[in-house]
Design an enzyme around this catalytic site. Structure first.
Site, PDB file in Angstrom:
ATOM      1  N   LYS A 166       0.836  -1.194   0.000  1.00 45.83           N
ATOM      2  CA  LYS A 166       0.000   0.000   0.000  1.00 45.83           C
ATOM      3  C   LYS A 166       0.873   1.247   0.000  1.00 45.83           C
ATOM      4  CE  LYS A 166      -4.039  -1.949   0.085  1.00 45.83           C
ATOM      5  NZ  LYS A 166      -4.885  -1.856  -1.123  1.00 45.83           N
ATOM      6  N   ASP A 194      -0.061   0.361  -4.503  1.00 47.84           N
ATOM      7  CA  ASP A 194      -1.515   0.584  -4.601  1.00 47.84           C
ATOM      8  C   ASP A 194      -1.906   1.757  -3.699  1.00 47.84           C
ATOM      9  OD1 ASP A 194      -4.252   0.462  -4.744  1.00 47.84           O
ATOM     10  OD2 ASP A 194      -4.448  -1.564  -3.914  1.00 47.84           O
ATOM     11  N   GLU A 220      -1.155   1.070  -8.886  1.00 52.09           N
ATOM     12  CA  GLU A 220      -2.601   0.792  -8.889  1.00 52.09           C
ATOM     13  C   GLU A 220      -3.383   1.949  -8.277  1.00 52.09           C
ATOM     14  OE1 GLU A 220      -3.497  -3.197  -7.768  1.00 52.09           O
ATOM     15  OE2 GLU A 220      -5.289  -2.639  -6.646  1.00 52.09           O
ATOM     16  N   GLU A 246     -10.949  -1.619  -9.971  1.00 58.58           N
ATOM     17  CA  GLU A 246     -11.705  -2.285  -8.908  1.00 58.58           C
ATOM     18  C   GLU A 246     -12.922  -1.474  -8.489  1.00 58.58           C
ATOM     19  OE1 GLU A 246      -8.312  -2.144  -5.952  1.00 58.58           O
ATOM     20  OE2 GLU A 246      -9.965  -1.862  -4.564  1.00 58.58           O
ATOM     21  N   ASP A 269     -13.459  -6.543 -10.512  1.00 61.27           N
ATOM     22  CA  ASP A 269     -13.690  -7.509  -9.431  1.00 61.27           C
ATOM     23  C   ASP A 269     -14.864  -8.386  -9.841  1.00 61.27           C
ATOM     24  OD1 ASP A 269     -13.226  -7.486  -5.990  1.00 61.27           O
ATOM     25  OD2 ASP A 269     -14.748  -8.729  -6.956  1.00 61.27           O
ATOM     26  N   HIS A 296      -9.313  -7.921  -9.743  1.00 67.87           N
ATOM     27  CA  HIS A 296      -9.200  -7.572  -8.332  1.00 67.87           C
ATOM     28  C   HIS A 296      -9.866  -8.689  -7.538  1.00 67.87           C
ATOM     29  CE1 HIS A 296     -10.902  -5.586  -4.642  1.00 67.87           C
ATOM     30  NE2 HIS A 296      -9.656  -5.151  -4.581  1.00 67.87           N
ATOM     31  N   GLU A 329      -4.693 -12.234  -7.614  1.00 70.06           N
ATOM     32  CA  GLU A 329      -4.454 -11.393  -6.439  1.00 70.06           C
ATOM     33  C   GLU A 329      -4.879 -12.184  -5.202  1.00 70.06           C
ATOM     34  OE1 GLU A 329      -6.622  -7.648  -6.120  1.00 70.06           O
ATOM     35  OE2 GLU A 329      -5.352  -7.072  -4.423  1.00 70.06           O
TER      36      GLU A 329
END
Ligand code: CA
Length: 376
Positions: A166, A194, A220, A246, A269, A296, A329
């Site tokens: 992250k 991300d 991301e 996502e 997703d 995702h 993922e």
């Protein structure tokens, strides 16, 4: 054969250690799954991505349009659900409910026809996929960078060849974390970042430029999901591939990303973008635009199994003898719903997962775990 019951179930798993990302804290994981049953006793399972209680209400809204339908007609049922709510649900959480039901219907189809979903999607192009660890969330600790480095090293030692961390705490802190993690894992491991749309364009371009020397596999959600044109500008101005999707829904939403050339990698997703029925179409669209799809995936073992079946079938272009493989993922944060709900359990070996070849999604639900975590 017809569908006779559609039952949403909300599951909750309290976390021992809370974690956060650029937007908010998680103290528990709450997820809505759905059980769809036929008159001949077949049972299919699906999962929606997003606020569980709202998805549950939306599944209850759609249930009357699904009951008494033939479970082999997934597109017909999808259309009925979509058209019934199109006026008020062109994006967002209602589509998570449609997705959950749709995925459960695919599971049913597979069980009725005695075939894995990957075969029904058109065929198994691969029997296993590399997995990337979706990890390195933020926690309350004295030295965040050191904590993240330790986690990255453990992931590497357990066989992961790719991992996502992250960012979104501020550029200075992000760069400190990126630099330390890259140094600790060495140059061979793929590293993604991300931001969960934490940054404006000026900040995102600054972070991208300064992160470039650390060989970032993709960046991301750098920007707000609706800034389609800014995403394009960012792509034009950094060598790091840009991934997003996502927070996007349906083929029309993804077509907007594609027409605007907003991303190198699309991340629908399967529990939100419209389910397997719609995401297969989204993948075809992306393919026509020469854009990669890496879904995702952030939920229970049902979501993992759904993504695996999809990844078994997905097209990779251009074709070549040693084409890159699509990644699964795999969230590595604490989550009993991912670890305990399905049989066989989620199992990573040397950074890869096998794609189940049993009928449907290829998994069974552990009834004890279901009872343990169900709250409504
Ligand atoms: Ca993400």
């Amino acid at each position: 054969m017809v569908i006779t019951n559609v039952e949403p179930i909300v599951l909750n798993s309290k976390l021992i250690q809370k974690f956060y990302f650029s937007q908010w804290h998680y103290e528990s994981r709450t997820i809505c799954i759905v059980k769809v049953v036929t008159d001949e006793g077949y049972v299919g399972w699906g999962e929606g991505y997003g606020p569980a209680n709202v998805i549950k209400a939306a599944i209850e809204f759609y249930a009357p349009f699904v009951l008494n339908q033939n479970p082999l007609e997934n597109e017909t049922i999808w259309q009925k659900m979509h058209r019934r709510s199109l006026d008020f649900a062109r994006r967002g959480i209602m589509l998570s409910a449609i997705s959950a039901i749709d995925n459960a219907i695919w599971d049913l189809k597979g069980k009725i026809l005695n075939q894995p979903v990957s075969i029904l999607l058109g065929g198994r192009k691969r029997d296993s996929v590399p997995v990337y660890a979706s990890a390195m969330y933020f926690t309350e600790t004295d030295d965040l960078t050191q904590t993240l480095v330790e986690e990255a090293v453990v992931l590497k030692e357990s066989g992961f060849k790719a991992m996502k961390m992250k960012v979104g705490l501020g550029i200075e802190q992000d760069l400190k974390n990126i630099e330390a993690i890259r140094k600790a894992i060495g140059p061979e491991i793929k590293l993604m970042i991300d931001a969960n749309h934490a940054y404006n364009y000026r900040e995102a371009i600054q972070l991208a430029h300064q992160a470039e020397p650390f060989n970032i596999f993709w960046f991301e959600e750098p920007l707000s999901p609706e800034e389609y044109d800014k995403y394009y500008e960012l792509r034009q101005n950094t060598s790091i591939p840009i991934a997003t999707g996502e927070c996007e829904f349906l083929r029309d939403g993804f077509l907007t990303l594609l027409k605007n050339k907003s991303a190198d990698i699309l991340q629908p997703d399967l529990g939100a973008a419209g389910g397997l029925t719609e995401v297969k179409k989204i993948a075809s669209l992306a393919n026509a635009y020469g854009v990669e799809v890496i879904p995702h995936c952030w939920g229970t073992g049902i979501a993992v199994a759904t993504a695996l079946q999809f990844l078994s079938n997905i097209d990779i272009t251009p074709g070549r003898m040693f084409a890159p493989e699509p990644f699964l993922e795999l969230d590595r944060s604490e989550n009993g719903l991912r670890e305990e709900l399905i049989k066989p359990a989620v199992q990573v070996e040397d950074g890869r997962m096998k794609i189940p070849n049993k009928p449907g999604l290829g998994i069974e639900i552990d009834e004890d775990a279901l009872r343990k975590y169900a709250i409504s």
